[in-house]
Design an enzyme around this catalytic site. Structure first.
Site, PDB file in Angstrom:
ATOM      1  N   GLY A  88       0.817  -1.224   0.000  1.00 17.35           N
ATOM      2  CA  GLY A  88       0.000   0.000   0.000  1.00 17.35           C
ATOM      3  C   GLY A  88       0.842   1.261   0.000  1.00 17.35           C
ATOM      4  N   THR A 106      -4.741  -8.703  -2.258  1.00 13.91           N
ATOM      5  CA  THR A 106      -4.628  -9.567  -1.077  1.00 13.91           C
ATOM      6  C   THR A 106      -4.678 -11.056  -1.434  1.00 13.91           C
ATOM      7  OG1 THR A 106      -5.657  -7.825   0.232  1.00 13.91           O
ATOM      8  CG2 THR A 106      -5.700 -10.049   1.175  1.00 13.91           C
ATOM      9  N   ASN A 107      -3.786 -11.826  -0.794  1.00 16.10           N
ATOM     10  CA  ASN A 107      -3.734 -13.274  -1.040  1.00 16.10           C
ATOM     11  C   ASN A 107      -4.627 -14.074  -0.082  1.00 16.10           C
ATOM     12  OD1 ASN A 107      -2.014 -13.958  -3.173  1.00 16.10           O
ATOM     13  ND2 ASN A 107      -0.183 -13.564  -1.968  1.00 16.10           N
ATOM     14  N   ARG A 120       2.432 -13.589   3.902  1.00 15.32           N
ATOM     15  CA  ARG A 120       2.975 -14.892   4.353  1.00 15.32           C
ATOM     16  C   ARG A 120       4.196 -14.709   5.257  1.00 15.32           C
ATOM     17  NH1 ARG A 120       4.305 -18.411  -0.727  1.00 15.32           N
ATOM     18  NH2 ARG A 120       4.195 -16.571  -2.028  1.00 15.32           N
ATOM     19  N   ASN A 180      -7.677 -13.657   5.958  1.00 11.53           N
ATOM     20  CA  ASN A 180      -7.906 -12.620   4.937  1.00 11.53           C
ATOM     21  C   ASN A 180      -9.336 -12.611   4.399  1.00 11.53           C
ATOM     22  OD1 ASN A 180      -5.398 -11.594   5.340  1.00 11.53           O
ATOM     23  ND2 ASN A 180      -4.459 -12.501   3.523  1.00 11.53           N
ATOM     24  N   HIS A 238      -2.929 -17.769  -9.083  1.00 11.91           N
ATOM     25  CA  HIS A 238      -1.677 -17.186  -8.576  1.00 11.91           C
ATOM     26  C   HIS A 238      -1.097 -18.156  -7.546  1.00 11.91           C
ATOM     27  CE1 HIS A 238       1.324 -14.378  -7.432  1.00 11.91           C
ATOM     28  NE2 HIS A 238       0.798 -14.094  -6.241  1.00 11.91           N
TER      29      HIS A 238
HETATM   30  O1  TXD Z   1       0.539 -10.976  -6.498  1.00 14.56           O
HETATM   31  C1  TXD Z   1      -0.130 -10.831  -5.458  1.00 14.56           C
HETATM   32  N1  TXD Z   1      -1.431 -10.631  -5.511  1.00 14.56           N
HETATM   33  C2  TXD Z   1       0.576 -10.913  -4.112  1.00 14.56           C
HETATM   34  C3  TXD Z   1      -0.291 -10.365  -2.992  1.00 14.56           C
HETATM   35  C4  TXD Z   1       1.923 -10.329  -4.121  1.00 14.56           C
HETATM   36  C5  TXD Z   1       2.514 -10.008  -2.918  1.00 14.56           C
HETATM   37  C6  TXD Z   1       1.772  -9.904  -1.637  1.00 14.56           C
HETATM   38  N2  TXD Z   1       0.421 -10.328  -1.720  1.00 14.56           N
HETATM   39  C7  TXD Z   1      -0.505 -10.101  -0.594  1.00 14.56           C
HETATM   40  O2  TXD Z   1      -0.848  -8.715  -0.460  1.00 14.56           O
HETATM   41  C8  TXD Z   1       0.022 -10.485   0.744  1.00 14.56           C
HETATM   42  O3  TXD Z   1       0.040 -11.883   0.910  1.00 14.56           O
HETATM   43  C9  TXD Z   1      -0.982  -9.798   1.633  1.00 14.56           C
HETATM   44  O4  TXD Z   1      -2.149 -10.580   1.713  1.00 14.56           O
HETATM   45  C10 TXD Z   1      -1.294  -8.507   0.880  1.00 14.56           C
HETATM   46  C11 TXD Z   1      -0.618  -7.295   1.431  1.00 14.56           C
HETATM   47  O5  TXD Z   1       0.748  -7.514   1.494  1.00 14.56           O
HETATM   48  P1  TXD Z   1       1.679  -6.432   2.280  1.00 14.56           P
HETATM   49  O6  TXD Z   1       3.081  -6.892   2.160  1.00 14.56           O
HETATM   50  O7  TXD Z   1       1.293  -5.059   1.872  1.00 14.56           O
HETATM   51  O8  TXD Z   1       1.194  -6.693   3.791  1.00 14.56           O
HETATM   52  P2  TXD Z   1       1.366  -5.680   5.046  1.00 14.56           P
HETATM   53  O9  TXD Z   1       2.591  -4.868   4.892  1.00 14.56           O
HETATM   54  O10 TXD Z   1       1.142  -6.535   6.261  1.00 14.56           O
HETATM   55  O11 TXD Z   1       0.109  -4.693   4.869  1.00 14.56           O
HETATM   56  C12 TXD Z   1      -1.191  -5.143   5.073  1.00 14.56           C
HETATM   57  C13 TXD Z   1      -1.940  -3.990   5.749  1.00 14.56           C
HETATM   58  C14 TXD Z   1      -1.437  -3.698   7.172  1.00 14.56           C
HETATM   59  O12 TXD Z   1      -0.970  -2.368   7.237  1.00 14.56           O
HETATM   60  C15 TXD Z   1      -2.651  -3.922   8.060  1.00 14.56           C
HETATM   61  O13 TXD Z   1      -2.761  -2.994   9.123  1.00 14.56           O
HETATM   62  C16 TXD Z   1      -3.763  -3.718   7.062  1.00 14.56           C
HETATM   63  O14 TXD Z   1      -3.308  -4.364   5.876  1.00 14.56           O
HETATM   64  N3  TXD Z   1      -5.027  -4.321   7.483  1.00 14.56           N
HETATM   65  C17 TXD Z   1      -6.209  -3.763   7.199  1.00 14.56           C
HETATM   66  N4  TXD Z   1      -6.506  -2.643   6.486  1.00 14.56           N
HETATM   67  C18 TXD Z   1      -7.836  -2.383   6.378  1.00 14.56           C
HETATM   68  N5  TXD Z   1      -8.830  -3.138   6.937  1.00 14.56           N
HETATM   69  C19 TXD Z   1      -8.523  -4.240   7.651  1.00 14.56           C
HETATM   70  N6  TXD Z   1      -9.510  -5.004   8.217  1.00 14.56           N
HETATM   71  C20 TXD Z   1      -7.170  -4.603   7.809  1.00 14.56           C
HETATM   72  N7  TXD Z   1      -6.529  -5.617   8.438  1.00 14.56           N
HETATM   73  C21 TXD Z   1      -5.223  -5.431   8.232  1.00 14.56           C
END
Ligand code: TXD
Length: 318
Positions: A14, A119-120, A82, A95, A175
């Site tokens: 993000g 999101t995964n 992960r 998730n 994916h």
């Molecule tokens: O190709 C793809 N689609 C994948 C996706 C490539 C890489 C990573 N992939 C997935 O993206 C990964 O497995 C995660 O499921 C997501 C997000 O990865 P990221 O590395 O950005 O994870 P972070 O840094 O933990 O950020 C997730 C944020 C974190 O700041 C939480 O506070 C927030 O999500 N979060 C929320 N935001 C809003 N609403 C709710 N309920 C919530 N819960 C957690």
């Protein structure tokens, strides 16, 4: 009037999305997270970089869904990534709960946006998002294939010592470990990869190892980072999709899209080539696949379907 992109999740991906969108001045940015300080802190930090990078996009951080109203695009990364040793499917239960909350927030505050889910486990989470929100399938799409294709192209360019800009490819399917790099639709300097193998410019063994490394591309980075997963390439991939929508570029991009009979699949989100323009997913391209590719694609669809069945066991409302 600049467009508006809201980012649901201000974590690794993000925050990178916000910075890339601001640098490109693609839109004004709302960075949303349940961790309010994280969203506000990153938004302020990126905003303060405008004095150096010279962009005029505005960027705010929030934990209030009302701030996302009337977004042109919403990109969702809310969720947990992960940890080493985990596979993408291990993230399903937690998730799913998060995406249900996100779907409600979007439905109530910005139902007409083009929604890109990252999101995964991607294929099932984007499907759950569409079912929970009940928003049009043409306006909800998953980001994965662009990332997987970019990884595949990168490994090929390194092996063949050819500029990555001379390589076009499409990775189809889910994916996950069953993703399908389509060799016939991988064109290197005007020649198909299949021809490259025939001309012995790359051995089948080397190609197989590149395909395997692509399938495990996420896990390789998770292992190296120890905490978190890939975020630069995923963010760049999400911006590519948002830009095609906002500028109505009608790019053909491999994305997780809702299939309604295409590729003999109905009612499932799977990675296929789609055209993204101002109306969202404007077209699904049905590629000619060889027997091997058809077989691999079917396996990938089966894996997505099985995981969705698991999701339905977790939440029968799906
Ligand atoms: O190709 C793809 N689609 C994948 C996706 C490539 C890489 C990573 N992939 C997935 O993206 C990964 O497995 C995660 O499921 C997501 C997000 O990865 P990221 O590395 O950005 O994870 P972070 O840094 O933990 O950020 C997730 C944020 C974190 O700041 C939480 O506070 C927030 O999500 N979060 C929320 N935001 C809003 N609403 C709710 N309920 C919530 N819960 C957690």
């Amino acid at each position: 009037m600049r467009k508006k992109i809201s980012l649901i999740g201000a974590g690794q991906i993000g925050g990178t999305l916000a910075h890339l969108i601001a640098l490109k001045e693609l839109a004004d940015v709302v960075l949303f997270d349940v961790a309010e300080g994280l969203a506000k802190g990153k938004a302020l930090d990126i905003a303060q970089s405008s004095g150096v990078s010279g962009f005029n996009s505005s960027i705010i951080g929030t934990n209030n869904y009302e701030d996302i109203k009337n977004s042109d695009v919403i990109i969702i990364t809310a969720g947990v990534p992960r940890k080493p040793g985990m596979n993408r499917d291990d993230l399903l239960e937690i998730n799913l709960k998060i995406i249900k909350q996100v779907a409600e927030g979007i439905k109530k505050n910005s139902p007409n946006s083009f929604i890109i889910c990252i999101t995964n486990p991607l294929d099932v989470i984007v499907m759950a998002l569409q079912k929970y929100s009940n928003l049009p399938t043409s306006m909800i799409v998953g980001m994965a294939g662009i990332l997987d294709t970019s990884r595949f192209k990168y490994f090929l360019s390194q092996e063949l010592k050819i500029s990555i800009n001379k390589i076009n490819s499409l990775v189809l399917g889910g994916h996950g470990d069953t993703m399908v790099p389509s060799l016939n639709h991988t064109i290197i300097d005007g020649k198909s990869l299949t021809q490259y193998v025939k001309d012995k410019k790359i051995s089948q063994e080397k190609l197989d190892s590149i395909i395997d490394r692509t399938r495990k591309g996420g896990a390789e980075i998770v292992k190296l980072l120890e905490k978190g997963s890939a975020f630069y390439a995923p963010a760049a991939s999400g911006v590519d999709m948002a830009e095609s929508y906002i500028k109505d570029l009608k790019k053909t991009l491999p994305c997780a899209a809702h299939l309604n009979g295409e590729y003999n699949v109905k009612g499932l989100y799977v990675g296929v080539p789609v055209v993204i323009g101002k109306n969202g997913v404007e077209k699904i391209l049905e590629l000619e696949l060889n027997d091997q590719e058809i077989d691999n694609f079917k396996k990938s669809v089966k894996a997505v379907d099985e995981l969705f069945n698991l999701a339905k066991k977790i939440d029968p409302k799906l």
